[in-house]
Design a protein around this motif. Structure first.
Motif, PDB file in Angstrom:
ATOM      1  N   ILE A  10       0.874  -1.179   0.000  1.00 39.87           N
ATOM      2  CA  ILE A  10       0.000   0.000   0.000  1.00 39.87           C
ATOM      3  C   ILE A  10       0.909   1.226   0.000  1.00 39.87           C
ATOM      4  O   ILE A  10       1.723   1.395   0.915  1.00 39.87           O
ATOM      5  N   GLY A  12       1.171   5.017   0.484  1.00 35.38           N
ATOM      6  CA  GLY A  12       0.446   6.157   1.048  1.00 35.38           C
ATOM      7  C   GLY A  12      -0.255   5.749   2.326  1.00 35.38           C
ATOM      8  O   GLY A  12      -1.178   4.939   2.298  1.00 35.38           O
ATOM      9  N   GLY A  13       0.202   6.294   3.453  1.00 35.76           N
ATOM     10  CA  GLY A  13      -0.348   5.911   4.758  1.00 35.76           C
ATOM     11  C   GLY A  13      -1.292   6.954   5.324  1.00 35.76           C
ATOM     12  O   GLY A  13      -1.229   7.287   6.508  1.00 35.76           O
ATOM     13  N   GLY A  17      -5.165   4.753   2.764  1.00 37.83           N
ATOM     14  CA  GLY A  17      -4.163   3.706   2.918  1.00 37.83           C
ATOM     15  C   GLY A  17      -4.303   2.957   4.235  1.00 37.83           C
ATOM     16  O   GLY A  17      -4.274   1.719   4.267  1.00 37.83           O
ATOM     17  N   THR A  20      -7.402   0.848   4.259  1.00 38.82           N
ATOM     18  CA  THR A  20      -7.213  -0.363   3.448  1.00 38.82           C
ATOM     19  C   THR A  20      -6.424  -1.407   4.233  1.00 38.82           C
ATOM     20  O   THR A  20      -6.792  -2.587   4.277  1.00 38.82           O
ATOM     21  N   VAL A  34       2.850  -0.999   4.279  1.00 37.47           N
ATOM     22  CA  VAL A  34       2.454   0.365   3.914  1.00 37.47           C
ATOM     23  C   VAL A  34       3.724   1.200   3.791  1.00 37.47           C
ATOM     24  O   VAL A  34       4.562   1.194   4.698  1.00 37.47           O
ATOM     25  N   GLU A  36       5.093   5.034   3.447  1.00 35.89           N
ATOM     26  CA  GLU A  36       4.646   6.413   3.649  1.00 35.89           C
ATOM     27  C   GLU A  36       5.838   7.348   3.521  1.00 35.89           C
ATOM     28  O   GLU A  36       6.854   7.169   4.178  1.00 35.89           O
ATOM     29  N   SER A  46      -0.791  14.045   4.709  1.00 37.85           N
ATOM     30  CA  SER A  46      -2.158  13.526   4.681  1.00 37.85           C
ATOM     31  C   SER A  46      -3.161  14.617   5.036  1.00 37.85           C
ATOM     32  O   SER A  46      -2.997  15.328   6.027  1.00 37.85           O
ATOM     33  N   THR A 212      -2.571   4.772  -2.646  1.00 38.42           N
ATOM     34  CA  THR A 212      -3.492   5.554  -1.806  1.00 38.42           C
ATOM     35  C   THR A 212      -2.787   6.854  -1.420  1.00 38.42           C
ATOM     36  O   THR A 212      -2.606   7.152  -0.251  1.00 38.42           O
ATOM     37  N   MET A 213      -2.394   7.589  -2.442  1.00 41.14           N
ATOM     38  CA  MET A 213      -1.572   8.787  -2.216  1.00 41.14           C
ATOM     39  C   MET A 213      -2.372  10.071  -2.311  1.00 41.14           C
ATOM     40  O   MET A 213      -1.776  11.161  -2.427  1.00 41.14           O
ATOM     41  N   THR A 354      -8.411   6.712  -4.655  1.00 39.08           N
ATOM     42  CA  THR A 354      -8.166   8.138  -4.439  1.00 39.08           C
ATOM     43  C   THR A 354      -9.437   8.914  -4.814  1.00 39.08           C
ATOM     44  O   THR A 354     -10.525   8.367  -4.825  1.00 39.08           O
ATOM     45  N   GLY A 368     -11.570   1.371   3.197  1.00 42.90           N
ATOM     46  CA  GLY A 368     -10.669   0.242   2.926  1.00 42.90           C
ATOM     47  C   GLY A 368     -11.420  -1.030   2.570  1.00 42.90           C
ATOM     48  O   GLY A 368     -10.909  -1.881   1.833  1.00 42.90           O
TER      49      GLY A 368
END
Ligand code: FSA
Length: 411
Positions: A10, A12-13, A17, A20, A34, A36, A46, A212-213, A354, A368
């Motif tokens: 994944i 992007g935390g 993200g 998910t 994940v 990040e 974020s 998931t950015m 996104t 998620g």
């Protein structure tokens, strides 16, 4: 491949993200990592790294009203999220100066819940100054000619706290999280995405990669820049004394659609304010694609006055106070403000989630699960969340006021 063995990466935390990771880990996936870019969770990058975000279920689109109601059920009952939710109600309206567009949008939002059984007894129309006083006596601004409604089944989430709690939960479920290292490239074997390499040179292999950015997604997937536009809104805070904060404790989230919104003070006395508007892009001059810049701890000059106007209308004694922790907060905007949760066409093993479009934090408990559905079904069956080729986000959205501008013209 079994859930336990499938390697999921994944990237992007943030809100999408971590949610998910949470849903996959809860479903038995045991090999989740994940990545990040930020050094902390919540990441400075974020949008959810914020004091608070609105949680409400009225929408112009009844489809989202149902989903948001399901999210509120989670915010209320799931022990992971409930400590971070405050159901203080939502006072939504228009000031006397609001334009027709803003009034139409409000009427549609109200229509999405007015006859809905979940809201029976929860909605009070606001047609006079007296009506406002009855539901929010601490608001001492003029609010002359302000009309709207008060919705008790709504409030806000302490968003940074909720992200931190989700991070701790996924950590406890064995999810690996690598911080402070941006992904430099996605790695492919032909059309199959097989992992990613970070700026520091670390390689991560995966059976499936999930992007998931948020607003930065076009950095790794430029082709999505034609349907996702990074767009930002200003946020500022006023530091209250304990006495001032006590007076405003429990006020509803108050949103004058045409002016902006604010929340009850946090436990340290910070009151967050954000202006309405259609936001600021940061377009690359050559490609026209908008992604966030590195530094976001500033506001375009016009936003300070817009924020003071919100305060003047609702809480005039705070209107000339210093504004602290000012920043711009980035959303991933789509043309129709629908999310995008889908496999990337022409690739294998690559999913994108996104397109929050400024209305997704409230879905932290659920989003998620929708990503997991796509992963497990092998495709997106929900047409509104599908990849939409060339669907450029121009900024004219029914529920926003004003015109979208570009930061490069104002800073
Ligand atoms: O769920 C909500 O009502 C979020 S509103 C917050 C906001 O700043 C919008 O006002 C703005 O138009 C943009 O979508 C970013 O989010």
């Amino acid at each position: 491949m079994s859930r336990a063995n499938s390697m999921v990466l994944i990237i992007g935390g943030g809100t999408f993200g971590l949610s998910t990771a949470y849903h996959l880990a809860n479903a038995g996936y045991r090999n989740i990592t994940v990545l990040e870019k930020g050094a902390t969770v919540p990441s400075p990058l974020s949008a959810g790294n914020d004091l608070n975000k609105i949680v409400r279920a009225e929408y112009e689109e009844p489809y989202y009203a149902e989903l948001a109601l399901a999210a509120i059920a989670e915010w209320t009952s799931n022990p992971l999220f409930a400590p971070h939710y405050r159901q203080v109600g939502y006072l939504l309206g228009n000031s006397a100066a609001a334009l027709e567009k803003s009034r139409t949008s409000l009427a549609k939002s109200l229509a999405s819940i007015q006859t809905h059984p979940a809201f029976a007894g929860q909605i009070t129309p606001i047609n006079s100054r007296e009506d406002i006083r009855a539901v929010a006596p601490a608001l001492d601004g003029a609010m002359d000619g302000w009309v709207g409604y008060f919705n008790r089944l709504a409030g806000y989430a302490r968003s940074a706290d909720a992200l931190r709690a989700t991070y701790d939960a996924v950590n406890g479920l064995g999810v690996g999280i690598a911080l402070d290292d941006a992904v430099a490239t996605l790695d492919y074997d032909g059309h199959k995405c097989v992992g990613a390499t970070t700026a520091s040179g670390k390689r991560y292999t995966a059976d499936v990669v999930i992007l998931t950015m948020g607003a930065s997604v076009a950095n790794l997937l430029p082709s999505i820049g034609h349907q996702v536009t990074g767009r930002s809104w200003a946020i500022a805070h006023v530091q209250l004394t304990p006495e001032e904060a006590a007076k405003l404790a429990g006020i509803p989230v108050t949103y004058s659609r045409d002016l902006g919104f604010f929340f009850e003070p946090d436990p340290t006395g910070l009151l967050k304010v954000s202006p309405s508007g259609s936001g600021y892009t940061n377009k690359n001059k050559e490609t026209g694609i908008s992604v966030p810049p590195e530094d976001n701890n500033f506001m375009p000059p016009a936003e300070e006055e817009a924020i003071r106007k919100v305060l003047r209308e609702h809480l005039p004694s705070l209107a000339e106070r210093p504004l602290v922790n000012t920043k711009i907060c980035w959303c991933a905007d789509t043309a129709d403000t629908d999310y995008i949760i889908d496999f990337v066409p022409g690739k294998e093993g690559l999913i994108v989630a996104t397109g929050d479009s400024g209305h997704a934090f409230k879905m932290l408990p659920l989003v998620g699960g929708w990503v997991k559905d796509v992963l497990e079904n092998g495709k997106q069956d929900i047409a509104r969340w599908a990849w939409k080729e060339g669907n450029n986000a121009g900024g004219e959205v029914s529920w926003r006021v004003g015109k979208s501008r570009d930061l490069n013209d104002y800073t």
